[in-house]
Design an enzyme around this catalytic site. Structure first.
Site, PDB file in Angstrom:
ATOM      1  N   PHE A  17       0.819  -1.212   0.000  1.00 19.00           N
ATOM      2  CA  PHE A  17       0.000   0.000   0.000  1.00 19.00           C
ATOM      3  C   PHE A  17       0.852   1.259   0.000  1.00 19.00           C
ATOM      4  CE2 PHE A  17      -2.639  -3.381   1.452  1.00 19.00           C
ATOM      5  CZ  PHE A  17      -3.876  -3.102   0.890  1.00 19.00           C
ATOM      6  N   CYS A  18       0.199   2.376  -0.344  1.00 25.25           N
ATOM      7  CA  CYS A  18       0.823   3.694  -0.334  1.00 25.25           C
ATOM      8  C   CYS A  18       1.498   3.886   1.018  1.00 25.25           C
ATOM      9  CB  CYS A  18      -0.248   4.772  -0.543  1.00 25.25           C
ATOM     10  SG  CYS A  18       0.292   6.447  -0.252  1.00 25.25           S
ATOM     11  N   PRO A  19       2.731   4.326   1.111  1.00 23.05           N
ATOM     12  CA  PRO A  19       3.620   4.772   0.043  1.00 23.05           C
ATOM     13  C   PRO A  19       4.599   3.706  -0.431  1.00 23.05           C
ATOM     14  CG  PRO A  19       4.584   5.387   2.116  1.00 23.05           C
ATOM     15  CD  PRO A  19       3.346   4.571   2.438  1.00 23.05           C
TER      16      PRO A  19
END
Lengths: 80, 137
Positions: A17-19
Site C-alpha cells: 500500500f501507499c507509500p
C-alpha cells in the site's frame, strides 16, 4: 508494455500500500544507472497517480501506465 | 533537495504515527529533507522494548477493532517500517527528545537504531526554523 522497451528492473509491489510502491520505485531509481528502464507492478490506487507524477516532476521519462489484469504496470526511464 | 519538513511526533497512537510516516514519505517523494523529533508518547513507541499496547485514536471508536483487523490482514507496514523504508530513499533523520528521555530515564541505547541522537528542543527548533513545513502530530 511496449514491445520495444525491455525493463532493466521489475519491481513487483502488488499487495503493498501507499507509500510502499512509490518508495520502492524511487529506491530502484536512485540505485540505477542513466538509461535504465524501471517497471513497477502495483495494485494500490494512490501509486497509479503518484508514481507518474513523480516520474515527470523528477525530470525522468514516463514510458507508460498499463492496465494489466487485476493490477497495473508503470514504466519509467531514468534520464537524469 | 528542495525544502524541508520538520515533523514533531508527540502522540503514541498508531494512526497518528502512521499519518506522520506517510506524510514524511510524501515529503521524501518531493525531494524534501525530513527531520523528525520524537517526544512523549511517540518516544515510548520507539523504545526497543516497544510499548506493550499501541492503539488507535479515540475517534476510531467502535471501528477500532475492524480497522486493526484489516490492517493486519492486508499486512500494512508499521509506521516505523515506513520510516525505515523512507530513510533508505531520502534524507530522513529521527531525533529523540532529551527532556522526555531524561524524565523517564530512557537512554539512547534503549531506543530503536532509527533514532540517530537524543537532542534538546532548542537544537531541534534551530534546525526547524528554516523548514518549509512544520507539523506537530
Amino acid at each position: 508494455m511496449g514491445d520495444e522497451v525491455k525493463p532493466t528492473k521489475v519491481i513487483d509491489a502488488r499487495g503493498s500500500f501507499c507509500p510502499g510502491p512509490l518508495m520502492e520505485m524511487i529506491k530502484a531509481y536512485k540505485q540505477g544507472k542513466i538509461g535504465d528502464v524501471i517497471s513497477i507492478y502495483s495494485t494500490d490506487s494512490g501509486t497509479k497517480k503518484d508514481a507518474p507524477e513523480w516520474i515527470k516532476k523528477s525530470g525522468n521519462e514516463l514510458i507508460g501506465v498499463y492496465d494489466r489484469q487485476g493490477y497495473y504496470e508503470i514504466v519509467m526511464k531514468k534520464i537524469r | 533537495m528542495s525544502g524541508k519538513l520538520s515533523l514533531i511526533l508527540f502522540s503514541g497512537e498508531m494512526d497518528k504515527l502512521m499519518a506522520g510516516s506517510i506524510i514524511a514519505s510524501g515529503a521524501v517523494a518531493n525531494e524534501m529533507k525530513v527531520d523528525i523529533f520524537v517526544t512523549f508518547w511517540a518516544l515510548l513507541q520507539v523504545t526497543k522494548e516497544g510499548v506493550h499496547q499501541i492503539s488507535l485514536s479515540p475517534e476510531a471508536g467502535p471501528l477500532a477493532g475492524e480497522v486493526m483487523r484489516v490492517m493486519h490482514e492486508k499486512k500494512i507496514p508499521s509506521w516505523l517500517d515506513t520510516i525505515r523504508q523512507i530513510s533508505e530513499v531520502g534524507d530522513v533523520t529521527v531525533y529523540g527528545c532529551a527532556m522526555f528521555a531524561d524524565m523517564m530515564g530512557i537512554k539512547k541505547e534503549e531506543l530503536d537504531p532509527i533514532v540517530k541522537d537524543i537532542i534538546g528542543v532548542s537544537q531541534f527548533m534551530g534546525m526547524a526554523k528554516d523548514s518549509t513545513m512544520t507539523l506537530f502530530l
